[in-house]
Each structure stands twice: as structure tokens, then as C-alpha cells.
Design an enzyme around this catalytic site. Sequence first.
Site, PDB file in Angstrom:
ATOM      1  N   HIS A 262      30.091  58.164  38.181  1.00  0.00           N
ATOM      2  CA  HIS A 262      30.602  56.896  37.774  1.00  0.00           C
ATOM      3  C   HIS A 262      31.268  56.875  36.224  1.00  0.00           C
ATOM      4  O   HIS A 262      32.315  56.251  35.833  1.00  0.00           O
ATOM      5  CB  HIS A 262      29.733  55.876  38.174  1.00  0.00           C
ATOM      6  CG  HIS A 262      30.393  54.296  38.067  1.00  0.00           C
ATOM      7  ND1 HIS A 262      30.221  53.481  36.986  1.00  0.00           N
ATOM      8  CD2 HIS A 262      31.326  53.841  38.676  1.00  0.00           C
ATOM      9  CE1 HIS A 262      30.770  52.513  37.124  1.00  0.00           C
ATOM     10  NE2 HIS A 262      31.563  52.602  38.248  1.00  0.00           N
ATOM     11  N   GLY A 302      41.245  51.931  40.994  1.00  0.00           N
ATOM     12  CA  GLY A 302      42.031  52.487  39.924  1.00  0.00           C
ATOM     13  C   GLY A 302      41.299  53.540  39.128  1.00  0.00           C
ATOM     14  O   GLY A 302      41.794  54.179  38.098  1.00  0.00           O
ATOM     15  N   LYS A 303      40.286  53.947  39.475  1.00  0.00           N
ATOM     16  CA  LYS A 303      39.653  55.119  38.986  1.00  0.00           C
ATOM     17  C   LYS A 303      40.257  56.494  39.344  1.00  0.00           C
ATOM     18  O   LYS A 303      40.258  57.385  38.554  1.00  0.00           O
ATOM     19  CB  LYS A 303      38.084  55.044  39.262  1.00  0.00           C
ATOM     20  CG  LYS A 303      37.331  53.803  38.704  1.00  0.00           C
ATOM     21  CD  LYS A 303      36.123  53.552  39.289  1.00  0.00           C
ATOM     22  CE  LYS A 303      35.519  52.229  39.003  1.00  0.00           C
ATOM     23  NZ  LYS A 303      34.114  52.041  39.717  1.00  0.00           N
ATOM     24  N   ILE A 304      40.633  56.588  40.409  1.00  0.00           N
ATOM     25  CA  ILE A 304      41.612  57.644  40.941  1.00  0.00           C
ATOM     26  C   ILE A 304      43.183  57.230  40.898  1.00  0.00           C
ATOM     27  O   ILE A 304      43.259  56.235  41.541  1.00  0.00           O
ATOM     28  CB  ILE A 304      41.121  58.370  42.024  1.00  0.00           C
ATOM     29  CG1 ILE A 304      39.715  58.838  41.731  1.00  0.00           C
ATOM     30  CG2 ILE A 304      41.918  59.463  42.552  1.00  0.00           C
ATOM     31  CD1 ILE A 304      38.845  59.540  43.152  1.00  0.00           C
TER      32      ILE A 304
END
EC number: 2.5.1.46
Length: 330
Positions: A262, A302-304
Site C-alpha cells: 500500500h 487511481g493508484k494504478i
Amino acid sequence: MLKESEDIEGIAIEGPWLEDDISLEEIIKKYYLKIGFQASHIGKAIKIWKHIEEKRKKGDEITVFFGYTSNIVSSGLREIIAYLVKHKKIDIIVTTAGGVEEDFIKCLKPFILGDWEVDGKMLREKGINRIGNIFVPNDRYIAFEEYMMEFFEEILNLQRETGKIITASEFCYKLGEFMDKKLKSKEKEKSILYWAYKNNIPIFCPAITDGSIGDMLYFFKKYNKDEELKIDVANDIVKLNDIAINSKETACIVLGGSLPKHSIINANLFREGTDYAIYVTTALPWDGSLSGAPPEEGVSWGKIGAKADYVEIWGDATIIFPLLVYCVMK
């Protein structure tokens, strides 16, 4: 009963013909993508990582974030990670306290192959700790404590001299520097900490006190009645996020889940997501845990990145990762 089918195009499912003169390396590189199931995911991971390597060799700026949990270092994957760090194949490391301390401990004495089915009470009486089927006798931690007490003194003196509280990543850098001074070359040549220090590759450890390092810190502070020695985690989150923000492209390779996973993907949230992601995990998504969260869930946050190239391999990293690294790097 059967509806008329549409024509589809794609990779035809095919395995190796073992009567051919073919090596294991050729089987993995040539056929895994075409076998199906998790073999195809391994094949895709090789393809993605090779693409990253090829772009970096051409001069493209891709920052590779690499995360792993402590059990990865408990196993023999530690030496494979050290190889990647030595040869600068990764740029940023995020791990747990165990991922730091067990790397150091293995420079002092090895962990021993044991068994899954062993009586815990009997091991406790013998002073042997168990990590899966890996045994770690207590004398490893006693040897580690001797070094750490001296290291804490150095850090405390540095803090007094400079008036600055070191961050967890600076703590890891200084620990690598300490190893370089105190240990023989043979002992440290396969260490992640050592090569990260030599190559100035930051190791972030947001939960630095969650392990033996925390135990040693407790003993140090209680014995010395110390209220001065501190470790700053707040400035590390600024440093980690800024690295992601200022990178032209990023890639995230994660073994396991939890905090390292994370921390890495959340840093990439600040740049609208990573461009490449490779997960190796045994965690399931059904309980909503971050460890089991698939790449598609990361896309929703929106992390990938929405256009990212990613794959998740479900399986034991001790089996998968050596094959993956060998096929990409050799």
C-alpha cells in the site's frame, strides 16, 4: 442448443512438446504465456518486466518501486533481491521491520530449514522460533542485539550532534553503513541493506518498530532511561510521495501485500497511478483486505493508471520469483 460462435483472435493455447530438445528456460520464456492459468500470468509478468528493462537500457526514466514483506527475506529470496539491488535493477524499496532486521541477522548466522509440522511447545523449550518451515534459533537475535545496541548509540550521538531526528529510510541507510564498517566482506556481500547503502537506494520502512528492531529499541531506551532517541516517519512519507510525483514513469513490483504494497501504490496515487505493476501474492480479495486487492481495485483508486500494463500472479513467491528474475535478467 449451441449458439453460432464469433471468430476470435489471440494467443493460441499451447504447451511445450517434451520430445523436442528444449531447456527449462525456453519452456518458461517461450511457452508460459501460452499455457494458460497462472503460467500465462508469469509469462505476462516476464514480458512487462523485460519491457521495463529494455526501456531503461535505452535511457528512459522509469522509477522501479519494489516492495516485500518480512517472510520474503526469511526465505532464500533475500539473495535474489540483493542481486537486484547490487545491479541497480530497482530504485526504491519498501519493506517491513522484519525485512530489514532479518537481512542483517543472516549476515551473522544462517536460518535453518525445518518443517511445517513441528510441536511449537517443544521448539519454544529449545529456544527455536519458526517461520513456516524455517527455523531461527534465539542466538541469532542475541547476536543481533549486540550490534544494535552499538548502532543505537551511534544514532543517538548523531542526533545530539546535528539536532536532527533521522527518518526510517536514513536509519536503514545508516544501518547499511554500519554493516560496511563492522562486518567482513563475505558476510555482507549478499545483503540487501549493504548494497542499498553502496548504491544509495533508499529503503523505506514505515513500521520500523514492528519487530526485533522495536524490541531492541525498547531495551535500549529502558536500560539507558533514554527519552531522546527518536525515528521520524513523517518526513519519509513526503520523500516517498515526492519520488513518485517527480518520476516520468513508474513501475511497482510487489511480493506479498500489507504495508509495503500500500505504501508503494498509494505514493503513486499522487501521480495518477503507476504505469506498470506486477503483483505476486497468495492473498484473496474476498475479505476486502489491501493484501488481497487485485490491480483492478488499485485502478479504481487511481493508484494504478487506467492505461497501465499490469498483472497479478497468484502463488508462492518462493517458486515464482526466482523464475521471473532469471528469465528477465539472464
